[in-house]
Design a protein around this motif. Structure first.
Motif, PDB file in Angstrom:
ATOM      1  N   SER A   7       0.815  -1.225   0.000  1.00 44.14           N
ATOM      2  CA  SER A   7       0.000   0.000   0.000  1.00 44.14           C
ATOM      3  C   SER A   7       0.846   1.271   0.000  1.00 44.14           C
ATOM      4  O   SER A   7       0.309   2.370  -0.144  1.00 44.14           O
ATOM      5  CB  SER A   7      -0.943   0.011   1.218  1.00 44.14           C
ATOM      6  N   LEU A   8       2.151   1.119   0.153  1.00 42.62           N
ATOM      7  CA  LEU A   8       3.041   2.283   0.162  1.00 42.62           C
ATOM      8  C   LEU A   8       3.392   2.730  -1.251  1.00 42.62           C
ATOM      9  O   LEU A   8       3.613   1.896  -2.129  1.00 42.62           O
ATOM     10  CB  LEU A   8       4.354   1.945   0.881  1.00 42.62           C
ATOM     11  N   LEU A   9       3.480   4.023  -1.441  1.00 42.90           N
ATOM     12  CA  LEU A   9       3.998   4.544  -2.699  1.00 42.90           C
ATOM     13  C   LEU A   9       5.494   4.257  -2.757  1.00 42.90           C
ATOM     14  O   LEU A   9       6.162   4.177  -1.719  1.00 42.90           O
ATOM     15  CB  LEU A   9       3.760   6.053  -2.781  1.00 42.90           C
ATOM     16  N   GLU A  10       6.036   4.137  -3.937  1.00 42.20           N
ATOM     17  CA  GLU A  10       7.451   3.810  -4.104  1.00 42.20           C
ATOM     18  C   GLU A  10       8.350   4.807  -3.379  1.00 42.20           C
ATOM     19  O   GLU A  10       9.320   4.422  -2.724  1.00 42.20           O
ATOM     20  CB  GLU A  10       7.807   3.751  -5.594  1.00 42.20           C
ATOM     21  N   ARG A  11       8.060   6.082  -3.476  1.00 40.96           N
ATOM     22  CA  ARG A  11       8.905   7.088  -2.807  1.00 40.96           C
ATOM     23  C   ARG A  11       8.846   6.950  -1.291  1.00 40.96           C
ATOM     24  O   ARG A  11       9.837   7.170  -0.600  1.00 40.96           O
ATOM     25  CB  ARG A  11       8.564   8.493  -3.260  1.00 40.96           C
ATOM     26  N   GLN A  12       7.692   6.560  -0.751  1.00 39.74           N
ATOM     27  CA  GLN A  12       7.570   6.343   0.690  1.00 39.74           C
ATOM     28  C   GLN A  12       8.399   5.132   1.113  1.00 39.74           C
ATOM     29  O   GLN A  12       9.060   5.164   2.148  1.00 39.74           O
ATOM     30  CB  GLN A  12       6.102   6.111   1.077  1.00 39.74           C
ATOM     31  N   ARG A  13       8.364   4.082   0.315  1.00 35.36           N
ATOM     32  CA  ARG A  13       9.164   2.887   0.608  1.00 35.36           C
ATOM     33  C   ARG A  13      10.646   3.225   0.630  1.00 35.36           C
ATOM     34  O   ARG A  13      11.362   2.853   1.554  1.00 35.36           O
ATOM     35  CB  ARG A  13       8.950   1.808  -0.457  1.00 35.36           C
ATOM     36  N   ARG A  14      11.104   3.904  -0.426  1.00 33.73           N
ATOM     37  CA  ARG A  14      12.527   4.238  -0.518  1.00 33.73           C
ATOM     38  C   ARG A  14      12.968   5.075   0.677  1.00 33.73           C
ATOM     39  O   ARG A  14      14.020   4.829   1.266  1.00 33.73           O
ATOM     40  CB  ARG A  14      12.828   4.973  -1.825  1.00 33.73           C
ATOM     41  N   ALA A  15      12.183   6.074   1.036  1.00 32.59           N
ATOM     42  CA  ALA A  15      12.540   6.940   2.165  1.00 32.59           C
ATOM     43  C   ALA A  15      12.603   6.145   3.468  1.00 32.59           C
ATOM     44  O   ALA A  15      13.541   6.298   4.258  1.00 32.59           O
ATOM     45  CB  ALA A  15      11.549   8.094   2.279  1.00 32.59           C
ATOM     46  N   ALA A  16      11.628   5.282   3.696  1.00 31.80           N
ATOM     47  CA  ALA A  16      11.604   4.489   4.933  1.00 31.80           C
ATOM     48  C   ALA A  16      12.759   3.484   4.968  1.00 31.80           C
ATOM     49  O   ALA A  16      13.385   3.287   6.015  1.00 31.80           O
ATOM     50  CB  ALA A  16      10.263   3.780   5.084  1.00 31.80           C
ATOM     51  N   HIS A  17      13.052   2.854   3.836  1.00 32.59           N
ATOM     52  CA  HIS A  17      14.195   1.928   3.793  1.00 32.59           C
ATOM     53  C   HIS A  17      15.492   2.679   4.083  1.00 32.59           C
ATOM     54  O   HIS A  17      16.361   2.172   4.797  1.00 32.59           O
ATOM     55  CB  HIS A  17      14.287   1.229   2.431  1.00 32.59           C
ATOM     56  N   GLY A  18      15.636   3.880   3.532  1.00 31.16           N
ATOM     57  CA  GLY A  18      16.836   4.672   3.801  1.00 31.16           C
ATOM     58  C   GLY A  18      16.970   5.021   5.273  1.00 31.16           C
ATOM     59  O   GLY A  18      18.058   4.905   5.854  1.00 31.16           O
ATOM     60  N   ARG A  19      15.872   5.426   5.901  1.00 32.47           N
ATOM     61  CA  ARG A  19      15.900   5.734   7.338  1.00 32.47           C
ATOM     62  C   ARG A  19      16.240   4.493   8.147  1.00 32.47           C
ATOM     63  O   ARG A  19      16.991   4.565   9.121  1.00 32.47           O
ATOM     64  CB  ARG A  19      14.559   6.325   7.791  1.00 32.47           C
ATOM     65  N   ARG A  43      29.907  -2.897  14.925  1.00 32.90           N
ATOM     66  CA  ARG A  43      29.564  -4.315  14.758  1.00 32.90           C
ATOM     67  C   ARG A  43      28.530  -4.480  13.640  1.00 32.90           C
ATOM     68  O   ARG A  43      27.534  -5.182  13.756  1.00 32.90           O
ATOM     69  CB  ARG A  43      29.071  -4.934  16.067  1.00 32.90           C
ATOM     70  N   LEU A  44      28.807  -3.807  12.539  1.00 30.61           N
ATOM     71  CA  LEU A  44      27.895  -3.815  11.395  1.00 30.61           C
ATOM     72  C   LEU A  44      27.740  -5.192  10.775  1.00 30.61           C
ATOM     73  O   LEU A  44      26.705  -5.486  10.158  1.00 30.61           O
ATOM     74  CB  LEU A  44      28.360  -2.815  10.329  1.00 30.61           C
ATOM     75  N   ASP A  45      28.749  -6.053  10.943  1.00 30.39           N
ATOM     76  CA  ASP A  45      28.657  -7.388  10.365  1.00 30.39           C
ATOM     77  C   ASP A  45      27.481  -8.186  10.939  1.00 30.39           C
ATOM     78  O   ASP A  45      27.009  -9.126  10.311  1.00 30.39           O
ATOM     79  CB  ASP A  45      29.967  -8.153  10.514  1.00 30.39           C
ATOM     80  N   GLU A  46      26.974  -7.778  12.108  1.00 26.60           N
ATOM     81  CA  GLU A  46      25.813  -8.451  12.703  1.00 26.60           C
ATOM     82  C   GLU A  46      24.538  -8.207  11.897  1.00 26.60           C
ATOM     83  O   GLU A  46      23.602  -8.999  11.976  1.00 26.60           O
ATOM     84  CB  GLU A  46      25.587  -7.958  14.141  1.00 26.60           C
ATOM     85  N   VAL A  47      24.497  -7.094  11.185  1.00 29.17           N
ATOM     86  CA  VAL A  47      23.282  -6.712  10.456  1.00 29.17           C
ATOM     87  C   VAL A  47      23.564  -6.422   8.986  1.00 29.17           C
ATOM     88  O   VAL A  47      22.797  -5.723   8.335  1.00 29.17           O
ATOM     89  CB  VAL A  47      22.583  -5.513  11.129  1.00 29.17           C
ATOM     90  N   ILE A  48      24.644  -6.963   8.464  1.00 26.25           N
ATOM     91  CA  ILE A  48      25.066  -6.628   7.105  1.00 26.25           C
ATOM     92  C   ILE A  48      23.989  -6.941   6.069  1.00 26.25           C
ATOM     93  O   ILE A  48      23.753  -6.157   5.148  1.00 26.25           O
ATOM     94  CB  ILE A  48      26.419  -7.310   6.761  1.00 26.25           C
ATOM     95  N   ASP A  49      23.307  -8.083   6.216  1.00 20.52           N
ATOM     96  CA  ASP A  49      22.267  -8.425   5.242  1.00 20.52           C
ATOM     97  C   ASP A  49      21.100  -7.447   5.305  1.00 20.52           C
ATOM     98  O   ASP A  49      20.535  -7.076   4.273  1.00 20.52           O
ATOM     99  CB  ASP A  49      21.796  -9.869   5.419  1.00 20.52           C
ATOM    100  N   ARG A  50      20.753  -6.997   6.489  1.00 21.52           N
ATOM    101  CA  ARG A  50      19.663  -6.017   6.626  1.00 21.52           C
ATOM    102  C   ARG A  50      20.089  -4.656   6.076  1.00 21.52           C
ATOM    103  O   ARG A  50      19.288  -3.958   5.460  1.00 21.52           O
ATOM    104  CB  ARG A  50      19.234  -5.914   8.094  1.00 21.52           C
ATOM    105  N   LEU A  51      21.357  -4.282   6.278  1.00 24.97           N
ATOM    106  CA  LEU A  51      21.852  -3.025   5.720  1.00 24.97           C
ATOM    107  C   LEU A  51      21.792  -3.057   4.195  1.00 24.97           C
ATOM    108  O   LEU A  51      21.328  -2.104   3.562  1.00 24.97           O
ATOM    109  CB  LEU A  51      23.283  -2.755   6.194  1.00 24.97           C
ATOM    110  N   MET A  52      22.248  -4.148   3.617  1.00 22.11           N
ATOM    111  CA  MET A  52      22.191  -4.278   2.151  1.00 22.11           C
ATOM    112  C   MET A  52      20.746  -4.209   1.663  1.00 22.11           C
ATOM    113  O   MET A  52      20.444  -3.530   0.678  1.00 22.11           O
ATOM    114  CB  MET A  52      22.841  -5.585   1.701  1.00 22.11           C
ATOM    115  N   HIS A  53      19.859  -4.914   2.351  1.00 18.74           N
ATOM    116  CA  HIS A  53      18.446  -4.937   1.973  1.00 18.74           C
ATOM    117  C   HIS A  53      17.854  -3.523   1.978  1.00 18.74           C
ATOM    118  O   HIS A  53      17.252  -3.096   0.991  1.00 18.74           O
ATOM    119  CB  HIS A  53      17.677  -5.848   2.942  1.00 18.74           C
ATOM    120  N   HIS A  54      18.026  -2.818   3.084  1.00 15.39           N
ATOM    121  CA  HIS A  54      17.402  -1.491   3.195  1.00 15.39           C
ATOM    122  C   HIS A  54      18.022  -0.475   2.250  1.00 15.39           C
ATOM    123  O   HIS A  54      17.303   0.302   1.615  1.00 15.39           O
ATOM    124  CB  HIS A  54      17.457  -0.994   4.643  1.00 15.39           C
TER     125      HIS A  54
END
Length: 174
Positions: free
Chosen positions: A111-123, A135-146
């Motif tokens: 239900s999110l507009l693309e621009r809303q998704r991108r902004a939220a993923h960036g935040r 200790r970024l290696d703990e969340v590296i996959d989530r960082l790449m995803h967002h």
């Protein structure tokens, strides 16, 4: 489908028991969309923000990504729990929440507009960097995803290189 029947019963109950006046949606997606559409604006925005974070998310991360009125967030989380969109997870560590069902998250994310998704993923990516500094290696996959889905694909590529160099890349299903 038990989820469809459960959501259909909730939709009928929220219609005030008017029985024959309640149109019967064809799909569970339609039922969920209708339920979300009837939420107050801030509660709907909380769900959308949470859907970007994933099926389960910490309250701390949601607060960091939330761009609405601060005082309203806790009230909306309680209401969304009461309405069984979200469930609070209890255990060791910080408070976390989860969507009742993956399909609920999918419908809300859609239900999110693309621009809303991108902004939220960036935040979300920037908040994860802050929370896990050193200790970024703990969340590296989530960082790449967002960052890949957000407003900084170059940063996602940098994290992918970092993960590959360390051999810590895992294939996430997100």
């Amino acid at each position: 489908n038990p989820l469809f029947l459960e959501e259909l019963a909730r939709a009928a109950a929220s219609a005030g028991g008017r029985g024959s006046e309640v149109p019967v949606p064809d799909t569970v997606h339609d039922v969920l969309s209708a339920r979300v559409d009837h939420l107050p604006e801030t509660a709907r925005r909380v769900l959308q923000c949470a859907a970007v974070l994933g099926r389960e998310f910490s309250a701390r991360l949601l607060r960091a990504v939330w761009d609405g009125p601060e005082g309203q967030l806790d009230e909306d989380l309680r209401e969304l729990g009461r309405l069984e969109f979200l469930r609070e997870r209890f255990g060791v560590g910080e408070p976390t929440f989860g969507f009742k069902h993956a399909l609920v998250q999918d419908v809300i994310y859609g239900s999110l507009l693309e621009r809303q998704r991108r902004a939220a993923h960036g935040r979300a990516g920037r908040a994860l960097e802050e929370f896990h500094a050193g200790r970024l290696d703990e969340v590296i996959d989530r960082l790449m995803h967002h960052f890949a889905r957000g407003d900084d694909p170059a940063r996602a590529a940098a994290y992918a290189r970092f993960a590959a160099e360390r051999g810590s890349l895992t294939l996430a299903s997100s």
